[in-house]
Design an enzyme around this catalytic site. Structure first.
Site, PDB file in Angstrom:
ATOM      1  CG  ASP A 130     -69.732  47.359 -16.428  1.00 58.26           C
ATOM      2  OD1 ASP A 130     -69.497  48.350 -17.130  1.00 58.26           O
ATOM      3  OD2 ASP A 130     -70.866  46.884 -16.293  1.00 58.26           O
ATOM      4  CG  ASP A 140     -80.120  51.206 -13.520  1.00 63.17           C
ATOM      5  OD1 ASP A 140     -79.770  51.643 -14.621  1.00 63.17           O
ATOM      6  OD2 ASP A 140     -79.538  51.492 -12.452  1.00 63.17           O
TER       7      ASP A 140
HETATM    8  O1  LIG Z   1     -74.058  51.094 -13.817  1.00 63.27           O
HETATM    9  C1  LIG Z   1     -74.242  50.576 -12.698  1.00 63.27           C
HETATM   10  O2  LIG Z   1     -74.214  51.261 -11.655  1.00 63.27           O
HETATM   11  C2  LIG Z   1     -74.523  49.091 -12.571  1.00 63.27           C
HETATM   12  C3  LIG Z   1     -74.900  48.574 -11.339  1.00 63.27           C
HETATM   13  C4  LIG Z   1     -75.151  47.213 -11.208  1.00 63.27           C
HETATM   14  C5  LIG Z   1     -75.037  46.352 -12.302  1.00 63.27           C
HETATM   15  C6  LIG Z   1     -74.668  46.871 -13.543  1.00 63.27           C
HETATM   16  C7  LIG Z   1     -74.412  48.227 -13.671  1.00 63.27           C
HETATM   17  N1  LIG Z   1     -74.033  48.755 -14.893  1.00 63.27           N
HETATM   18  C8  LIG Z   1     -73.875  47.997 -16.066  1.00 63.27           C
HETATM   19  C9  LIG Z   1     -73.564  48.858 -17.217  1.00 63.27           C
HETATM   20  O3  LIG Z   1     -73.534  50.061 -17.185  1.00 63.27           O
HETATM   21  C10 LIG Z   1     -73.217  48.141 -18.506  1.00 63.27           C
HETATM   22  O4  LIG Z   1     -71.863  48.353 -18.747  1.00 63.27           O
HETATM   23  C11 LIG Z   1     -73.996  48.660 -19.667  1.00 63.27           C
HETATM   24  O5  LIG Z   1     -75.346  48.559 -19.398  1.00 63.27           O
HETATM   25  C12 LIG Z   1     -73.604  47.921 -20.975  1.00 63.27           C
HETATM   26  O6  LIG Z   1     -74.418  46.806 -21.226  1.00 63.27           O
HETATM   27  P1  LIG Z   1     -74.138  45.815 -22.463  1.00 63.27           P
HETATM   28  O7  LIG Z   1     -73.827  46.652 -23.673  1.00 63.27           O
HETATM   29  O8  LIG Z   1     -75.428  45.041 -22.632  1.00 63.27           O
HETATM   30  O9  LIG Z   1     -72.992  44.934 -22.083  1.00 63.27           O
END
Ligand SMILES: O=C(O)c1ccccc1NCC(=O)[C@H](O)[C@H](O)COP(=O)(O)O
Length: 241
Positions: free
Chosen positions: A11, A130
């Site tokens: 990210d 989401d």
């Molecule tokens: O994916 C998006 O567009 C997004 C938009 C706004 C906030 C977060 C977003 N994505 C976050 C992710 O895809 C995380 O990397 C993913 O959920 C992993 O989560 P974790 O394993 O709990 O760190």
């Protein structure tokens, strides 16, 4: 039974690889150079990368050039997410050579456009569902966007190929995935589901892998890898059959 796909996450906020808690802007922990992180996952054997432009998702700018550079340097498959909401941002995302893009806000606010691009691009379009509870969130997860199951039924009828399902309450918390939510979505659609948010351990990954027969295809892993809860090699081994 087929193997669960793993998608390590990179990210990007303000040029850095970060992880947020509950996807909240301002909760960043920085993990340095996004390209270095992506290359590390690739060298460790990842077949997928989940690459997110958080600034584009939040409307605080974008990391478009950097995202294109990272995607272009990858030999693995890339799922690109964050701020893809119109023809221009979709064209830029697809032009990176990514395998597919993940649409979030657009699926809530521009349903006609999303139906059109699903028809045009098929499998290259996934939709991110989401949620908090069963309420969808858009605009970087800051605004309510309707009911999960009503939106899922609409997108199914429009031919959406796959869903990336995130429980925002779990995201970035290392508190384990929401298996009930994943099962509920799998019961409501015959399309593959990619689980996202909350993975903390190899047992969490094994629990998600147990949902493969129900329709879970993959799991995104962010914080747990950066926090070194386990290595990517260990994760790949844990979910391979
Ligand atoms: O994916 C998006 O567009 C997004 C938009 C706004 C906030 C977060 C977003 N994505 C976050 C992710 O895809 C995380 O990397 C993913 O959920 C992993 O989560 P974790 O394993 O709990 O760190």
């Amino acid at each position: 039974m087929s193997t669960l796909e793993l998608l390590p996450a990179v990210d990007v906020r303000d040029g850095q690889a970060v992880r947020l808690v509950h996807g909240e802007s301002g909760s960043e922990t920085s993990y340095g150079d996004p390209l270095a992180a992506a290359l590390a996952w690739q060298e460790a054997g990842a077949e997928w990368l989940h690459l997110v432009d958080l600034d584009a998702a939040f409307g605080t700018g974008d990391n478009r050039a950097l995202i294109a550079e990272v995607a272009g340097r990858m030999d693995l498959k890339v799922e690109l997410s964050g701020g893809i909401r119109d023809d221009d941002t979709l064209a830029a995302a697809l032009a990176t050579g990514c395998t597919r893009v993940n649409l979030g806000t657009a699926a809530l606010e521009s349903p006609a456009w999303v139906a059109k691009v699903i028809a045009e691009h098929g499998d290259r379009i996934a939709v991110g569902l989401d949620v908090r509870g069963t309420t969808l969130r858009g605009r970087g997860w800051t605004r309510d966007g309707g009911d999960l199951y009503e939106t899922l039924a609409r997108l199914d009828s429009e031919g959406c190929a796959r869903y990336v399902v995130t429980d925002i309450a779990k995201d970035g918390t290392l508190q384990g995935p929401n298996l009930e939510l994943l099962s509920g979505v799998c019961a409501a659609t015959d399309r593959p589901v990619v689980a996202s948010g909350g993975v903390s351990s190899l047992d969490d990954l094994r629990a998600i892998a147990a949902l493969v027969p129900q329709g879970v295809e993959g799991a995104i892993v962010g914080k747990a890898l950066y926090a070194k809860a386990f290595t990517l090699q260990e994760a790949l081994e844990a979910v391979s059959r």
